[in-house]
Design a protein around this motif. Structure first.
Motif, PDB file in Angstrom:
ATOM      1  N   LEU A  66       0.871  -1.144  -0.078  1.00 48.68           N
ATOM      2  CA  LEU A  66       0.067   0.041   0.082  1.00 48.68           C
ATOM      3  C   LEU A  66       0.615   1.467   0.147  1.00 48.68           C
ATOM      4  O   LEU A  66       0.599   2.384  -0.920  1.00 48.68           O
ATOM      5  CB  LEU A  66      -1.024  -0.009   1.197  1.00 48.68           C
ATOM      6  CG  LEU A  66      -1.922  -1.118   1.218  1.00 48.68           C
ATOM      7  CD1 LEU A  66      -2.823  -1.135   2.642  1.00 48.68           C
ATOM      8  CD2 LEU A  66      -2.898  -0.972  -0.139  1.00 48.68           C
ATOM      9  N   ASP A  67       1.904   1.191   0.821  1.00 48.76           N
ATOM     10  CA  ASP A  67       2.659   2.474   0.922  1.00 48.76           C
ATOM     11  C   ASP A  67       3.424   2.704  -0.582  1.00 48.76           C
ATOM     12  O   ASP A  67       3.703   3.783  -0.836  1.00 48.76           O
ATOM     13  CB  ASP A  67       3.777   2.147   1.868  1.00 48.76           C
ATOM     14  CG  ASP A  67       3.170   2.265   3.301  1.00 48.76           C
ATOM     15  OD1 ASP A  67       2.171   2.652   3.374  1.00 48.76           O
ATOM     16  OD2 ASP A  67       3.841   1.602   4.421  1.00 48.76           O
ATOM     17  N   LYS A  68       3.909   1.467  -1.170  1.00 50.30           N
ATOM     18  CA  LYS A  68       4.733   1.570  -2.374  1.00 50.30           C
ATOM     19  C   LYS A  68       3.493   2.079  -3.575  1.00 50.30           C
ATOM     20  O   LYS A  68       4.104   3.112  -4.506  1.00 50.30           O
ATOM     21  CB  LYS A  68       5.264   0.233  -2.834  1.00 50.30           C
ATOM     22  CG  LYS A  68       6.375   0.340  -2.178  1.00 50.30           C
ATOM     23  CD  LYS A  68       7.078  -1.208  -2.396  1.00 50.30           C
ATOM     24  CE  LYS A  68       8.432  -1.506  -1.731  1.00 50.30           C
ATOM     25  NZ  LYS A  68       8.863  -2.895  -1.768  1.00 50.30           N
ATOM     26  N   VAL A  69       2.241   1.628  -3.620  1.00 48.01           N
ATOM     27  CA  VAL A  69       1.366   1.942  -4.545  1.00 48.01           C
ATOM     28  C   VAL A  69       0.948   3.749  -4.396  1.00 48.01           C
ATOM     29  O   VAL A  69       0.870   4.305  -5.426  1.00 48.01           O
ATOM     30  CB  VAL A  69       0.033   1.224  -4.472  1.00 48.01           C
ATOM     31  CG1 VAL A  69      -1.047   1.839  -5.185  1.00 48.01           C
ATOM     32  CG2 VAL A  69       0.659  -0.196  -5.068  1.00 48.01           C
ATOM     33  N   SER A  70       0.818   3.789  -2.909  1.00 48.92           N
ATOM     34  CA  SER A  70       0.674   5.404  -2.743  1.00 48.92           C
ATOM     35  C   SER A  70       1.748   6.354  -3.115  1.00 48.92           C
ATOM     36  O   SER A  70       1.324   7.367  -3.766  1.00 48.92           O
ATOM     37  CB  SER A  70       0.475   5.639  -1.128  1.00 48.92           C
ATOM     38  OG  SER A  70       0.435   6.642  -0.696  1.00 48.92           O
ATOM     39  N   LEU A  74      -7.210  -7.754 -11.517  1.00 45.98           N
ATOM     40  CA  LEU A  74      -5.880  -8.042 -10.787  1.00 45.98           C
ATOM     41  C   LEU A  74      -5.618  -9.277 -10.274  1.00 45.98           C
ATOM     42  O   LEU A  74      -6.849  -9.918 -10.060  1.00 45.98           O
ATOM     43  CB  LEU A  74      -5.533  -6.849  -9.591  1.00 45.98           C
ATOM     44  CG  LEU A  74      -5.340  -5.252  -9.971  1.00 45.98           C
ATOM     45  CD1 LEU A  74      -5.456  -4.549  -8.613  1.00 45.98           C
ATOM     46  CD2 LEU A  74      -4.222  -5.121 -10.775  1.00 45.98           C
ATOM     47  N   PRO A  75      -4.484  -9.982 -10.252  1.00 53.17           N
ATOM     48  CA  PRO A  75      -4.443 -11.212  -9.952  1.00 53.17           C
ATOM     49  C   PRO A  75      -4.689 -11.498  -8.479  1.00 53.17           C
ATOM     50  O   PRO A  75      -4.143 -10.589  -7.613  1.00 53.17           O
ATOM     51  CB  PRO A  75      -3.026 -11.739 -10.351  1.00 53.17           C
ATOM     52  CG  PRO A  75      -2.205 -10.408 -10.175  1.00 53.17           C
ATOM     53  CD  PRO A  75      -3.151  -9.299 -10.653  1.00 53.17           C
ATOM     54  N   PHE A 131       2.248 -15.829   1.746  1.00 56.88           N
ATOM     55  CA  PHE A 131       1.532 -14.454   1.310  1.00 56.88           C
ATOM     56  C   PHE A 131       2.642 -14.051   0.117  1.00 56.88           C
ATOM     57  O   PHE A 131       3.815 -14.432   0.356  1.00 56.88           O
ATOM     58  CB  PHE A 131       1.133 -13.533   2.075  1.00 56.88           C
ATOM     59  CG  PHE A 131       0.070 -14.016   3.247  1.00 56.88           C
ATOM     60  CD1 PHE A 131      -1.273 -13.765   3.023  1.00 56.88           C
ATOM     61  CD2 PHE A 131       0.597 -14.617   4.452  1.00 56.88           C
ATOM     62  CE1 PHE A 131      -2.104 -14.055   3.909  1.00 56.88           C
ATOM     63  CE2 PHE A 131      -0.263 -14.935   5.443  1.00 56.88           C
ATOM     64  CZ  PHE A 131      -1.814 -14.587   5.438  1.00 56.88           C
ATOM     65  N   SER A 132       2.087 -13.318  -0.744  1.00 55.21           N
ATOM     66  CA  SER A 132       3.056 -12.644  -1.477  1.00 55.21           C
ATOM     67  C   SER A 132       2.516 -11.521  -2.042  1.00 55.21           C
ATOM     68  O   SER A 132       1.443 -11.549  -2.473  1.00 55.21           O
ATOM     69  CB  SER A 132       3.666 -13.539  -2.651  1.00 55.21           C
ATOM     70  OG  SER A 132       4.185 -12.797  -3.816  1.00 55.21           O
ATOM     71  N   TYR A 133       3.021 -10.281  -2.137  1.00 57.18           N
ATOM     72  CA  TYR A 133       2.413  -9.092  -2.610  1.00 57.18           C
ATOM     73  C   TYR A 133       3.300  -8.203  -3.599  1.00 57.18           C
ATOM     74  O   TYR A 133       2.705  -7.167  -3.905  1.00 57.18           O
ATOM     75  CB  TYR A 133       1.875  -8.304  -1.544  1.00 57.18           C
ATOM     76  CG  TYR A 133       0.823  -8.789  -0.645  1.00 57.18           C
ATOM     77  CD1 TYR A 133      -0.417  -8.798  -1.263  1.00 57.18           C
ATOM     78  CD2 TYR A 133       1.078  -9.443   0.609  1.00 57.18           C
ATOM     79  CE1 TYR A 133      -1.514  -9.268  -0.304  1.00 57.18           C
ATOM     80  CE2 TYR A 133      -0.077 -10.101   1.060  1.00 57.18           C
ATOM     81  CZ  TYR A 133      -1.335 -10.059   0.537  1.00 57.18           C
ATOM     82  OH  TYR A 133      -2.276 -10.640   1.090  1.00 57.18           O
ATOM     83  N   SER A 134       4.686  -8.706  -3.857  1.00 53.70           N
ATOM     84  CA  SER A 134       5.302  -7.977  -4.862  1.00 53.70           C
ATOM     85  C   SER A 134       4.622  -8.202  -6.246  1.00 53.70           C
ATOM     86  O   SER A 134       4.850  -7.162  -6.978  1.00 53.70           O
ATOM     87  CB  SER A 134       6.619  -8.303  -4.911  1.00 53.70           C
ATOM     88  OG  SER A 134       7.023  -9.450  -5.358  1.00 53.70           O
ATOM     89  N   GLY A 135       3.959  -9.245  -6.599  1.00 60.57           N
ATOM     90  CA  GLY A 135       3.596  -9.436  -7.831  1.00 60.57           C
ATOM     91  C   GLY A 135       2.482  -8.495  -8.382  1.00 60.57           C
ATOM     92  O   GLY A 135       2.269  -7.852  -9.290  1.00 60.57           O
ATOM     93  N   LEU A 136       1.544  -8.399  -7.202  1.00 59.15           N
ATOM     94  CA  LEU A 136       0.303  -7.456  -7.246  1.00 59.15           C
ATOM     95  C   LEU A 136       0.828  -5.891  -7.229  1.00 59.15           C
ATOM     96  O   LEU A 136       0.275  -5.114  -8.162  1.00 59.15           O
ATOM     97  CB  LEU A 136      -0.261  -7.420  -5.615  1.00 59.15           C
ATOM     98  CG  LEU A 136      -1.783  -7.156  -5.963  1.00 59.15           C
ATOM     99  CD1 LEU A 136      -2.532  -7.637  -7.143  1.00 59.15           C
ATOM    100  CD2 LEU A 136      -2.494  -7.729  -4.431  1.00 59.15           C
ATOM    101  N   LYS A 137       2.067  -5.804  -6.855  1.00 55.82           N
ATOM    102  CA  LYS A 137       2.715  -4.357  -6.821  1.00 55.82           C
ATOM    103  C   LYS A 137       3.058  -4.192  -8.043  1.00 55.82           C
ATOM    104  O   LYS A 137       2.771  -3.101  -8.982  1.00 55.82           O
ATOM    105  CB  LYS A 137       3.648  -4.129  -6.035  1.00 55.82           C
ATOM    106  CG  LYS A 137       4.507  -3.020  -6.200  1.00 55.82           C
ATOM    107  CD  LYS A 137       5.912  -2.904  -5.259  1.00 55.82           C
ATOM    108  CE  LYS A 137       6.803  -3.962  -5.963  1.00 55.82           C
ATOM    109  NZ  LYS A 137       7.998  -4.323  -5.086  1.00 55.82           N
TER     110      LYS A 137
END
Ligand code: KG4
Ligand code: ZN
Length: 367
Positions: A179-183, A218-219, A230-236
């Motif tokens: 969230l911080d990176k998308v922001s 989005l995947p 969990f993994s969230y870098s792909g979503l980023k």
């Protein structure tokens, strides 16, 4: 009357809280270093440590002298966190323990989050307040605990106050980090989660269960991973691509389109959290789960997970919003529970040393 003191300095918040033996908070002080780090667009570890060192004595002087004299035990966050920040709190706590002549207990920051959903709440007028022993007797053990914050996305099996087992964790970014990176990508400020929640509230594409109905796809990360990680870098990366390709093919995303994309992002985050929660609940035959940490403030995530729980007959517990972000009150409550449960003083993690959480420390330092 004995008073318990807790010090929290694991990252960029300096917290000092006092509670009584029943777990009721008597005084609580918290300073944020946000303004100190803002010019650097991220937390500077060295600066965080030095700010803790100068803030702690100031907070101490603000405590009620009557309460200060009654302190009979001190707890301090010993891991995980930024090494310099932890060392600042530990050093201060050691000095205090010597001066007050009382024992010092190292506390695990994550255990603080894990028990924050069970902190006493002010009862309705006229009703007696429950004390810590009553609350502890009512905590359903074993249960599942999900921590979602800027530095952590972890799933735990909580057997008792002292027996906590990790079941899964993020392989790369934490949810809050995503969230911080998308922001930052959208040019909104830090902390990103709050800004993005505000933005997504303006989108009409989320239904009452925070499910997205709109053009973005989005995947759902780790859908078929067969484990509890969990993994969230792909979503980023998917969000970055969506923003960039919009910028190349036509005009850059206008605010309504941004709101829509962020709405889709929250929906997919809810999907992925519930996927792992429900899998773990079933696998371990549990009926209760908690969700804590800074990202647990989020209204979409709370709504979705509470509804999913209700639908499947599970009990979901969330902390009060003031206890989601890092704070010393949850650490004082943890100390209270540990003393009640007679969990041994040094329960296996070092007060200082490389020990556990080193990887997370590095992750936090990189943010
Ligand atoms: O627990 P916390 O204070 O620090 C860590 O231990 O990391 O959590 C901070 C995180 C940040 O990533 C921030 O973006 C996120 O909590 N956050 C939110 C919201 N407010 C803060 N995430 C989603 N929705 C919010 N309203
Ligand atoms: Zn935290």
């Amino acid at each position: 009357v004995p008073v318990l003191a807790a010090i929290e300095t694991s990252f960029d918040e300096t917290g000092l809280a006092l509670c009584d033996a029943a777990g009721r908070i008597r005084q609580s002080l918290l300073t944020s270093q946000a303004a100190t780090h803002a010019p650097y667009r991220g937390v500077v570890p060295e600066l965080a440590a030095r700010t803790h060192l100068s803030d702690l004595p100031q907070l101490w002087r603000q405590l009620d002298p009557g309460l200060r004299r009654q302190i009979s035990a001190i707890g301090v966050t010993a891991a995980p966190g930024l090494p310099g920040s932890l060392l600042a709190g530990i050093s201060f706590a050691r000095g205090l323990a010597l001066a007050c002549g009382c024992p010092l207990y190292p506390l695990d920051h994550l255990h603080g989050h894990i028990f924050s959903p069970f902190m006493p709440v002010a009862p309705p007028a006229g009703a007696p307040q429950q004390d810590a022993a009553e609350i502890m007797a009512a905590i359903p053990f074993p249960h599942l605990a999900l921590i979602i914050s800027g530095g952590h996305t972890e799933l735990f099996l909580v057997r008792s106050v002292g027996e906590i087992e990790i079941l899964g964790a993020t392989l790369d970014d934490a949810v809050g980090e995503l969230l911080d990176k998308v922001s930052a990508l959208l040019g909104l400020g830090y902390p990103g989660g709050a800004q993005l929640e505000l933005l997504a509230r303006g989108s009409g594409a989320l239904d009452a269960e925070a499910r997205y109905h709109g053009p973005w796809t989005l995947p759902v990360p780790m859908r078929g991973s067969g484990d509890l990680n969990f993994s969230y870098s792909g979503l980023k990366t998917a969000v970055v691509r969506a923003v960039r390709s919009a910028g190349q093919s036509s005009a850059p995303l206008d605010p309504p389109a941004q709101a829509d994309l962020v709405a889709a992002l929250f929906s997919v985050i809810c999907d992925s959290l519930w996927l792992k929660l429900s899998t773990a609940l079933e696998l371990y035959g549990l009926r209760t789960f908690t969700v804590s940490g800074g990202v647990a403030i989020n209204g979409f995530i709370r709504t979705r997970l509470a509804l999913e729980a209700q639908r499947s007959g599970y009990r979901a517990h969330f902390p009060q919003p003031r206890h989601c972000l890092d704070n010393a009150e949850m650490m004082a409550w943890l100390l209270c529970l540990r003393l009640l449960a007679l969990v041994p003083e040094h329960d296996g993690f070092p007060l200082w040393g490389p020990g556990r959480g080193a990887g997370k420390v590095e992750a936090a330092a990189r943010r």
